[in-house]
Design a protein around this motif. Structure first.
Motif, PDB file in Angstrom:
ATOM      1  N   LYS A 527       0.834  -1.207   0.000  1.00 30.66           N
ATOM      2  CA  LYS A 527       0.000   0.000   0.000  1.00 30.66           C
ATOM      3  C   LYS A 527       0.868   1.257   0.000  1.00 30.66           C
ATOM      4  O   LYS A 527       0.595   2.214  -0.734  1.00 30.66           O
ATOM      5  CB  LYS A 527      -0.933   0.004   1.217  1.00 30.66           C
ATOM      6  N   GLN A 528       1.911   1.266   0.808  1.00 29.84           N
ATOM      7  CA  GLN A 528       2.766   2.447   0.879  1.00 29.84           C
ATOM      8  C   GLN A 528       3.470   2.694  -0.451  1.00 29.84           C
ATOM      9  O   GLN A 528       3.569   3.835  -0.921  1.00 29.84           O
ATOM     10  CB  GLN A 528       3.799   2.279   1.991  1.00 29.84           C
ATOM     11  N   ARG A 529       3.945   1.613  -1.071  1.00 29.07           N
ATOM     12  CA  ARG A 529       4.634   1.750  -2.358  1.00 29.07           C
ATOM     13  C   ARG A 529       3.689   2.308  -3.417  1.00 29.07           C
ATOM     14  O   ARG A 529       4.051   3.203  -4.192  1.00 29.07           O
ATOM     15  CB  ARG A 529       5.196   0.390  -2.785  1.00 29.07           C
ATOM     16  N   TYR A 530       2.468   1.804  -3.457  1.00 26.24           N
ATOM     17  CA  TYR A 530       1.506   2.287  -4.445  1.00 26.24           C
ATOM     18  C   TYR A 530       1.118   3.738  -4.185  1.00 26.24           C
ATOM     19  O   TYR A 530       1.051   4.551  -5.109  1.00 26.24           O
ATOM     20  CB  TYR A 530       0.258   1.395  -4.452  1.00 26.24           C
ATOM     21  N   PHE A 531       0.876   4.069  -2.923  1.00 29.64           N
ATOM     22  CA  PHE A 531       0.450   5.437  -2.621  1.00 29.64           C
ATOM     23  C   PHE A 531       1.544   6.438  -2.995  1.00 29.64           C
ATOM     24  O   PHE A 531       1.264   7.494  -3.581  1.00 29.64           O
ATOM     25  CB  PHE A 531       0.087   5.572  -1.144  1.00 29.64           C
ATOM     26  N   ASP A 532       2.782   6.112  -2.681  1.00 28.70           N
ATOM     27  CA  ASP A 532       3.896   6.989  -3.070  1.00 28.70           C
ATOM     28  C   ASP A 532       3.967   7.123  -4.586  1.00 28.70           C
ATOM     29  O   ASP A 532       4.226   8.214  -5.117  1.00 28.70           O
ATOM     30  CB  ASP A 532       5.218   6.431  -2.532  1.00 28.70           C
ATOM     31  N   SER A 533       3.727   6.016  -5.274  1.00 33.98           N
ATOM     32  CA  SER A 533       3.764   6.033  -6.736  1.00 33.98           C
ATOM     33  C   SER A 533       2.654   6.918  -7.305  1.00 33.98           C
ATOM     34  O   SER A 533       2.871   7.667  -8.271  1.00 33.98           O
ATOM     35  CB  SER A 533       3.632   4.608  -7.273  1.00 33.98           C
ATOM     36  N   TYR A 534       1.463   6.842  -6.712  1.00 39.49           N
ATOM     37  CA  TYR A 534       0.348   7.667  -7.193  1.00 39.49           C
ATOM     38  C   TYR A 534       0.715   9.152  -7.187  1.00 39.49           C
ATOM     39  O   TYR A 534       0.339   9.901  -8.093  1.00 39.49           O
ATOM     40  CB  TYR A 534      -0.886   7.460  -6.317  1.00 39.49           C
ATOM     41  N   LEU A 535       1.443   9.563  -6.169  1.00 41.29           N
ATOM     42  CA  LEU A 535       1.724  10.986  -6.003  1.00 41.29           C
ATOM     43  C   LEU A 535       3.006  11.443  -6.688  1.00 41.29           C
ATOM     44  O   LEU A 535       3.121  12.627  -7.037  1.00 41.29           O
ATOM     45  CB  LEU A 535       1.804  11.321  -4.508  1.00 41.29           C
ATOM     46  N   HIS A 536       3.950  10.524  -6.909  1.00 40.46           N
ATOM     47  CA  HIS A 536       5.272  10.981  -7.332  1.00 40.46           C
ATOM     48  C   HIS A 536       5.799  10.348  -8.616  1.00 40.46           C
ATOM     49  O   HIS A 536       6.775  10.861  -9.174  1.00 40.46           O
ATOM     50  CB  HIS A 536       6.290  10.728  -6.205  1.00 40.46           C
ATOM     51  N   ASP A 537       5.198   9.263  -9.085  1.00 41.58           N
ATOM     52  CA  ASP A 537       5.722   8.589 -10.277  1.00 41.58           C
ATOM     53  C   ASP A 537       4.888   8.979 -11.496  1.00 41.58           C
ATOM     54  O   ASP A 537       3.786   8.472 -11.691  1.00 41.58           O
ATOM     55  CB  ASP A 537       5.701   7.074 -10.076  1.00 41.58           C
ATOM     56  N   GLU A 547      -7.642   2.919 -12.460  1.00 42.07           N
ATOM     57  CA  GLU A 547      -8.256   1.616 -12.187  1.00 42.07           C
ATOM     58  C   GLU A 547      -7.715   0.996 -10.904  1.00 42.07           C
ATOM     59  O   GLU A 547      -8.445   0.315 -10.182  1.00 42.07           O
ATOM     60  CB  GLU A 547      -8.036   0.676 -13.373  1.00 42.07           C
ATOM     61  N   SER A 548      -6.446   1.244 -10.598  1.00 43.28           N
ATOM     62  CA  SER A 548      -5.849   0.573  -9.440  1.00 43.28           C
ATOM     63  C   SER A 548      -6.282   1.180  -8.114  1.00 43.28           C
ATOM     64  O   SER A 548      -6.286   0.489  -7.088  1.00 43.28           O
ATOM     65  CB  SER A 548      -4.322   0.597  -9.543  1.00 43.28           C
ATOM     66  N   ILE A 549      -6.658   2.464  -8.096  1.00 40.31           N
ATOM     67  CA  ILE A 549      -7.028   3.067  -6.808  1.00 40.31           C
ATOM     68  C   ILE A 549      -8.303   2.441  -6.249  1.00 40.31           C
ATOM     69  O   ILE A 549      -8.513   2.445  -5.032  1.00 40.31           O
ATOM     70  CB  ILE A 549      -7.174   4.606  -6.907  1.00 40.31           C
ATOM     71  N   ARG A 550      -9.136   1.872  -7.109  1.00 42.45           N
ATOM     72  CA  ARG A 550     -10.313   1.152  -6.602  1.00 42.45           C
ATOM     73  C   ARG A 550      -9.888  -0.141  -5.919  1.00 42.45           C
ATOM     74  O   ARG A 550     -10.413  -0.499  -4.862  1.00 42.45           O
ATOM     75  CB  ARG A 550     -11.291   0.873  -7.741  1.00 42.45           C
ATOM     76  N   ALA A 551      -8.946  -0.865  -6.542  1.00 36.54           N
ATOM     77  CA  ALA A 551      -8.452  -2.099  -5.925  1.00 36.54           C
ATOM     78  C   ALA A 551      -7.684  -1.794  -4.640  1.00 36.54           C
ATOM     79  O   ALA A 551      -7.775  -2.532  -3.651  1.00 36.54           O
ATOM     80  CB  ALA A 551      -7.558  -2.845  -6.916  1.00 36.54           C
ATOM     81  N   PHE A 552      -6.923  -0.716  -4.642  1.00 42.64           N
ATOM     82  CA  PHE A 552      -6.177  -0.277  -3.458  1.00 42.64           C
ATOM     83  C   PHE A 552      -7.127  -0.082  -2.278  1.00 42.64           C
ATOM     84  O   PHE A 552      -6.802  -0.428  -1.138  1.00 42.64           O
ATOM     85  CB  PHE A 552      -5.466   1.034  -3.799  1.00 42.64           C
ATOM     86  N   ALA A 571      -3.665  15.776  -0.755  1.00 40.49           N
ATOM     87  CA  ALA A 571      -3.085  15.793  -2.104  1.00 40.49           C
ATOM     88  C   ALA A 571      -4.035  16.362  -3.156  1.00 40.49           C
ATOM     89  O   ALA A 571      -3.662  16.454  -4.332  1.00 40.49           O
ATOM     90  CB  ALA A 571      -2.671  14.375  -2.502  1.00 40.49           C
ATOM     91  N   LEU A 572      -5.242  16.756  -2.769  1.00 37.94           N
ATOM     92  CA  LEU A 572      -6.240  17.176  -3.758  1.00 37.94           C
ATOM     93  C   LEU A 572      -5.783  18.334  -4.646  1.00 37.94           C
ATOM     94  O   LEU A 572      -6.026  18.303  -5.864  1.00 37.94           O
ATOM     95  CB  LEU A 572      -7.557  17.527  -3.057  1.00 37.94           C
ATOM     96  N   PRO A 573      -5.138  19.381  -4.118  1.00 38.63           N
ATOM     97  CA  PRO A 573      -4.693  20.456  -5.027  1.00 38.63           C
ATOM     98  C   PRO A 573      -3.743  19.955  -6.110  1.00 38.63           C
ATOM     99  O   PRO A 573      -3.850  20.346  -7.276  1.00 38.63           O
ATOM    100  CB  PRO A 573      -4.002  21.447  -4.082  1.00 38.63           C
ATOM    101  N   GLU A 574      -2.832  19.078  -5.714  1.00 38.31           N
ATOM    102  CA  GLU A 574      -1.891  18.514  -6.689  1.00 38.31           C
ATOM    103  C   GLU A 574      -2.619  17.635  -7.701  1.00 38.31           C
ATOM    104  O   GLU A 574      -2.326  17.673  -8.904  1.00 38.31           O
ATOM    105  CB  GLU A 574      -0.833  17.702  -5.939  1.00 38.31           C
ATOM    106  N   ASN A 586     -12.800  10.615  -9.223  1.00 29.66           N
ATOM    107  CA  ASN A 586     -12.539   9.183  -9.069  1.00 29.66           C
ATOM    108  C   ASN A 586     -11.587   8.913  -7.904  1.00 29.66           C
ATOM    109  O   ASN A 586     -11.711   7.895  -7.206  1.00 29.66           O
ATOM    110  CB  ASN A 586     -11.968   8.614 -10.369  1.00 29.66           C
ATOM    111  N   TRP A 587     -10.639   9.807  -7.677  1.00 29.38           N
ATOM    112  CA  TRP A 587      -9.725   9.701  -6.533  1.00 29.38           C
ATOM    113  C   TRP A 587     -10.517   9.747  -5.226  1.00 29.38           C
ATOM    114  O   TRP A 587     -10.316   8.924  -4.325  1.00 29.38           O
ATOM    115  CB  TRP A 587      -8.717  10.844  -6.623  1.00 29.38           C
TER     116      TRP A 587
END
Length: 642
Positions: A527-537, A547-552, A571-574, A586-587
């Motif tokens: 979960k931590q790896r995915y969340f960091d990826s959502y914001l920074h990758d 699609e993955s945030i629903r599975a997350f 993180a909403l402004p970003e 969707n987020w």
């Protein structure tokens, strides 16, 4: 790939790697486009307005479709269906195709003057897509699909403090993003259906033709459309339009009735109030139904103020139940009174008309959402009646509601108690139901409720090929969805099955499905790896993330993912600045919508109190928070009760 027999040259563009799949779907795809263009040209009394029409399928396209003058772009997966399709899937694809085609007239031939009238093109395109589909696919229950697939999204936002009027005054182009959503895409077409019922189908069609001819290749605004309808119908519509276009929210319509000692109706009335408590009334033409056994009677009623007495019903046989929106021409909350709700739980299985049966099931579900009917009672009614339900579309809608109730509204004890019964029914019908579409529908529902070791074992047997669903071969996307469900339930074999499937499916689609599935893994590190990826990758494609945030945020893992709720809100402004139009909503639906606890609700409420947000972002938080508030309210009232 040229499409023959159309009024304008028409071509389909697709990736070479998807050509074989496109050729397999080409017959139905070309027929929908060919027949749709002929219908719309005739309905509008205006030939296709551009010299050619190209249809372009794009992988990872962030929208279902997008129109341009003489061309439409589509998300590839929305047209080339990855899973074995049901009739509902094909209808959904047809309405998407017809929606973008209708834009060639509403949006391209005539364009709204500014984005505050966005509904002129989006609302009309949706309405016309269903009207065309109803003519082209008369056996598919198109207006039932409109009720099940279009209106719920509008109702879900319109009862919240995050809603807006259909007409939104926008100061600049930067604000245009905020206008896109269920109000213009879903409420506006529902209001157009009400308008057609109010003035009559002939006048409605005549008004459309006047509007298009007068404003061809130019701009228009909503007052121009209403003027065209007033001329066509010879009715004054300014007050009606002022309420429905410029006011936010919707009415709650309730029935009041009593019978005399002779068993006849002595009084039947409708009463309305604004669900947001902001005052005012909503003029509406409705069909009110009274039912005594299998004897059904409908009366047309117009309500303009706080109440309307249905004089035509006086003296009729005392009904078992009353429903205020037969035919689904109205827009609002049409809740059952207590006597009608009680009677329907006994009589619903004997209602023969599929559309009426759909509406009554929907009214019972509204009672669940309003915490008037226990979610477990709704589930048990489904267990009783679904085995004899023959309508694929209705069965799918009821099962979708059952899945929501099961995953969000029940206590752990209630869920554990009812799960074996749901799993048994869904598995049995998945294997034995008549019709491929019905078996597919039960297969999809089975994955959502399969929590016991026995049910998870049956999913694994499907993967291994030890059992198979008659007439429903497992496609790659089906296999990945099973693995996603097993990961979400933290099955002991899920990790090894994931590794095997990733090795087995090395296609581009397979890499995407693997990324989505792994987000469901119930591990803190994942979960931590995915969340960091959502914001920074920035290298992860946006459609993969979406699609993955629903599975997350699987509701089964709410206690694990709640720690990401506050950071997701911060993180909403970003998110708003860097992502596409619909991504922010969707987020929120994933990170707030994956929660059901009072603790999660307090986190969202604290963010609203303590954070300064742009107005449109705050409205979206309020919109999505409503579902969480309902979960908390329903669980507080009914958890651990029948």
């Amino acid at each position: 790939m040229p499409i023959a027999g159309t009024g304008a040259p028409m071509r389909l563009f697709v990736r070479r790697s998807e050509q074989a799949r496109a050729e397999a779907e080409f017959g139905e795809f070309s027929r929908t486009n060919r027949d749709g263009l002929a219908f719309l040209s005739k309905y509008f009394d205006y030939p296709f307005p551009f010299p050619k029409y190209d249809l372009v399928l794009i992988p990872g396209f962030p929208y279902g479709g997008m129109e341009h003058a003489g061309a439409s772009f589509f998300n590839e997966e929305a047209i080339l269906l990855r899973a074995a399709p049901t009739a509902n899937d094909r209808l959904r694809r047809a309405t998407l195709i017809l929606h973008e085609m209708a834009h060639q007239w509403f949006g391209d031939l005539v364009t709204m003057r500014w984005f505050d009238d966005l509904w002129l093109k989006e609302g009309f395109a949706t309405y016309m897509s269903y009207l065309a589909a109803d003519r082209l696919m008369p056996d598919q229950g198109v207006w039932r699909a409109f009720y099940n697939s279009v209106k719920p999204a509008a109702y879900a936002i319109d009862v919240t403090r995050g809603t807006t009027p259909i007409y939104q005054q926008l100061a600049n182009l930067n604000d245009a993003k905020s206008a896109y959503g269920a109000i213009v895409y879903n409420k506006a077409p529902a209001i157009l259906r009400q308008l057609s019922f109010l003035i009559g189908e002939d006048a409605f069609r005549s008004g459309v033709r006047r509007f298009l001819k007068k404003h061809e290749y130019s701009n228009a605004e909503w007052s121009d459309l209403i003027s065209a309808y007033e001329q066509a119908s010879e009715q004054s519509l300014q007050q009606w339009a002022e309420v429905w276009v410029r006011r936010r929210g919707l009415p709650r319509i309730e029935t009041e009735w009593r019978c005399d000692e002779a068993g006849r109706i002595s009084r039947l009335a409708l009463r309305q109030r604004d669900t947001l408590g902001e005052g005012g009334f909503w003029p509406m033409k409705l069909q009110v139904l009274t039912a005594t056994g299998n004897a059904l009677r409908t009366v047309t009623v117009t309500i303009e103020g706080e109440s309307a007495v249905v004089n035509e019903a006086k003296g009729s046989a005392c009904p078992e139940y009353v429903f205020a929106n037969a035919g689904d021409y109205g827009y609002g909350q049409f809740l059952l009174d207590e006597r009608s709700r009680s009677a329907l739980r006994k009589r619903l299985g004997s209602v023969r008309d599929e559309f009426l049966r759909t509406l009554l099931w929907g009214a019972l579900w509204d009672s669940v959402r309003e915490a008037e009917l226990a979610p477990l009672a709704y589930i048990k009614l489904g267990l009783e009646l679904l085995p004899s339900e023959t309508d694929e579309q209705l069965a799918g809608a009821v099962m979708a509601n059952i899945q929501t109730a099961f995953n969000y509204y029940l206590s752990n004890e209630q869920r554990s108690e009812i799960a074996p019964q749901l799993e048994s029914l869904f598995f049995d019908r998945m294997m034995k139901a008549t019709g491929q579409g019905m078996r597919i529908t039960y297969f999809r529902a089975f994955q959502s409720v399969a929590m016991t070791e026995k049910a998870r074992g049956q999913l694994k047997s499907l993967l291994a090929g030890a059992i198979s669903i008659p007439g429903v071969p497992l496609r790659p996307v089906d296999r990945w969805r099973i693995i996603t469900a097993l990961l979400a339930r933290d099955d002991s074999e899920a990790d090894s099955l994931f590794d095997s499937e990733r090795e087995r499916d090395k296609t581009d689609d397979g890499r995407k499905y693997a990324y989505v599935a792994e987000a469901a893994r119930a591990r803190q590190a994942t979960k931590q790896r995915y969340f960091d990826s959502y914001l920074h990758d920035q290298n992860v494609p946006e459609d993969w993330v979406q699609e993955s945030i629903r599975a997350f945020n699987s509701p089964q893992q709410a206690e694990l993912t709640i720690q990401y709720l506050a950071p997701a809100l911060r993180a909403l402004p970003e998110i708003k600045r860097g992502r596409k139009i619909f991504f922010l909503l969707n987020w929120l639906r994933a990170f707030i919508g994956g929660q059901w606890s009072e603790q999660a609700l307090r986190i969202v409420q604290a963010h609203l109190r303590n954070t300064s947000m742009e107005a449109d972002t705050e409205r979206k938080v309020l919109e999505v928070m409503d579902g969480l508030e309902r979960s908390v309210k329903i669980r507080a009232k009914f958890a651990n009760r029948g």
